[in-house]
Design a protein around this motif. Structure first.
Motif, PDB file in Angstrom:
ATOM      1  N   VAL A   1     -19.038 -44.363  36.322  1.00  0.00           N
ATOM      2  CA  VAL A   1     -19.357 -45.292  35.225  1.00  0.00           C
ATOM      3  C   VAL A   1     -20.728 -45.917  35.474  1.00  0.00           C
ATOM      4  N   ALA A   2     -20.989 -46.321  36.722  1.00  0.00           N
ATOM      5  CA  ALA A   2     -22.270 -46.946  37.057  1.00  0.00           C
ATOM      6  C   ALA A   2     -23.424 -45.970  36.838  1.00  0.00           C
ATOM      7  N   ILE A   3     -23.263 -44.733  37.302  1.00  0.00           N
ATOM      8  CA  ILE A   3     -24.324 -43.724  37.139  1.00  0.00           C
ATOM      9  C   ILE A   3     -24.554 -43.437  35.657  1.00  0.00           C
ATOM     10  N   ALA A   4     -23.462 -43.261  34.909  1.00  0.00           N
ATOM     11  CA  ALA A   4     -23.597 -42.979  33.475  1.00  0.00           C
ATOM     12  C   ALA A   4     -24.268 -44.143  32.753  1.00  0.00           C
ATOM     13  N   ALA A   5     -23.950 -45.363  33.130  1.00  0.00           N
ATOM     14  CA  ALA A   5     -24.554 -46.540  32.489  1.00  0.00           C
ATOM     15  C   ALA A   5     -26.052 -46.597  32.752  1.00  0.00           C
ATOM     16  N   ILE A   6     -26.453 -46.325  33.988  1.00  0.00           N
ATOM     17  CA  ILE A   6     -27.882 -46.338  34.326  1.00  0.00           C
ATOM     18  C   ILE A   6     -28.608 -45.205  33.595  1.00  0.00           C
ATOM     19  N   LYS A   7     -27.984 -44.018  33.554  1.00  0.00           N
ATOM     20  CA  LYS A   7     -28.589 -42.900  32.820  1.00  0.00           C
ATOM     21  C   LYS A   7     -28.717 -43.245  31.335  1.00  0.00           C
TER      22      LYS A   7
ATOM     23  N   ALA B   1     -19.522 -52.840  27.032  1.00  0.00           N
ATOM     24  CA  ALA B   1     -19.499 -51.376  27.054  1.00  0.00           C
ATOM     25  C   ALA B   1     -18.917 -50.865  28.367  1.00  0.00           C
ATOM     26  N   LEU B   2     -19.262 -51.517  29.472  1.00  0.00           N
ATOM     27  CA  LEU B   2     -18.693 -51.137  30.767  1.00  0.00           C
ATOM     28  C   LEU B   2     -17.183 -51.357  30.774  1.00  0.00           C
ATOM     29  N   GLY B   3     -16.731 -52.418  30.128  1.00  0.00           N
ATOM     30  CA  GLY B   3     -15.295 -52.681  30.027  1.00  0.00           C
ATOM     31  C   GLY B   3     -14.567 -51.579  29.285  1.00  0.00           C
ATOM     32  N   ARG B   4     -15.207 -51.031  28.227  1.00  0.00           N
ATOM     33  CA  ARG B   4     -14.595 -49.927  27.489  1.00  0.00           C
ATOM     34  C   ARG B   4     -14.654 -48.627  28.278  1.00  0.00           C
ATOM     35  N   ALA B   5     -15.682 -48.473  29.128  1.00  0.00           N
ATOM     36  CA  ALA B   5     -15.851 -47.234  29.892  1.00  0.00           C
ATOM     37  C   ALA B   5     -15.058 -47.229  31.195  1.00  0.00           C
TER      38      ALA B   5
ATOM     39  N   PRO C   1     -25.069 -37.131  27.038  1.00  0.00           N
ATOM     40  CA  PRO C   1     -25.782 -36.563  28.181  1.00  0.00           C
ATOM     41  C   PRO C   1     -25.782 -37.465  29.412  1.00  0.00           C
ATOM     42  N   HIS C   2     -25.561 -38.753  29.232  1.00  0.00           N
ATOM     43  CA  HIS C   2     -25.551 -39.662  30.375  1.00  0.00           C
ATOM     44  C   HIS C   2     -24.339 -39.428  31.278  1.00  0.00           C
ATOM     45  N   TRP C   3     -23.345 -38.703  30.800  1.00  0.00           N
ATOM     46  CA  TRP C   3     -22.169 -38.395  31.625  1.00  0.00           C
ATOM     47  C   TRP C   3     -22.312 -37.046  32.330  1.00  0.00           C
TER      48      TRP C   3
ATOM     49  N   ALA D   1     -22.385 -57.575  37.601  1.00  0.00           N
ATOM     50  CA  ALA D   1     -23.608 -57.315  38.381  1.00  0.00           C
ATOM     51  C   ALA D   1     -24.368 -56.121  37.811  1.00  0.00           C
ATOM     52  N   LEU D   2     -23.640 -55.057  37.481  1.00  0.00           N
ATOM     53  CA  LEU D   2     -24.282 -53.867  36.919  1.00  0.00           C
ATOM     54  C   LEU D   2     -24.889 -54.182  35.550  1.00  0.00           C
TER      55      LEU D   2
END
Length: 174
Positions: free
Chosen positions: A47-53, A34-38, A71-73, A14-15
């Protein structure tokens, strides 16, 4: 201290769709990978916030950046830590950790976990080995003697004609 939940596969799908809408140049399967690796780096919400950033930073060219430090983290309660497994904890075939390799086998992969034992192999002195091998080499045949170049007349008749014309012209002007 309670263990925070990792992002689930359903949540990641979904994300990934949402992020692919934000960034049309990122495809949903790439974001999902990438989400699977993170997913093991931080709790689901981080993870969701970092992905959106990461998607909002235009110079990020691919979604692979999501699983990398950057920087997204920032602002996350958990900073991702990429711990490199010991060599014997990694599979020599797929280079994945033992648990990931074994779960991949359950999904139909063609190999079982084989520890990477390269570090247990003896070291080899490459220079000495090459020098030893060179002493064993013998030519298989004697190379032929080089042939002399043909005379200019045989190589380029046009050049001969020009040379004769220049010579004749020089003789007339003398």
């Amino acid at each position: 201290m309670t263990r925070l939940q990792q992002i689930t596969h359903k949540q990641a799908i979904a994300l990934a769709r949402f992020i692919a809408e934000l960034r049309p140049d990122w495809d949903a399967p790439g974001v999902e990978a990438a989400l699977g690796r993170a997913r093991t780096l931080a709790p689901a919400h981080d993870v969701a916030i970092a992905a959106i950033k990461a998607a909002s930073i235009q110079h990020n060219q691919t979604p692979a950046i999501i699983a990398l430090e950057g920087p997204h983290w920032r602002g996350s309660e958990h900073t991702p830590r990429h711990e490199e497994p010991e060599r014997h904890e990694r599979c020599s075939v797929c280079q994945k950790r033992q648990a990931a390799c074994e779960s991949q086998r359950l999904a139909g992969d063609d190999h079982s976990f084989r520890p990477d034992v390269r570090s247990e192999r003896p070291t080899v002195d490459v220079t000495a080995t090459v020098a030893g091998l060179r002493t064993l080499l013998e030519p298989t045949a004697t190379p032929p003697a080089p042939e002399p170049l043909p005379a200019i007349e045989d190589r380029n008749p046009a050049a001969v004609a020009v040379r004769e014309a220049v010579t004749a012209h020089d003789e007339r002007t003398d």
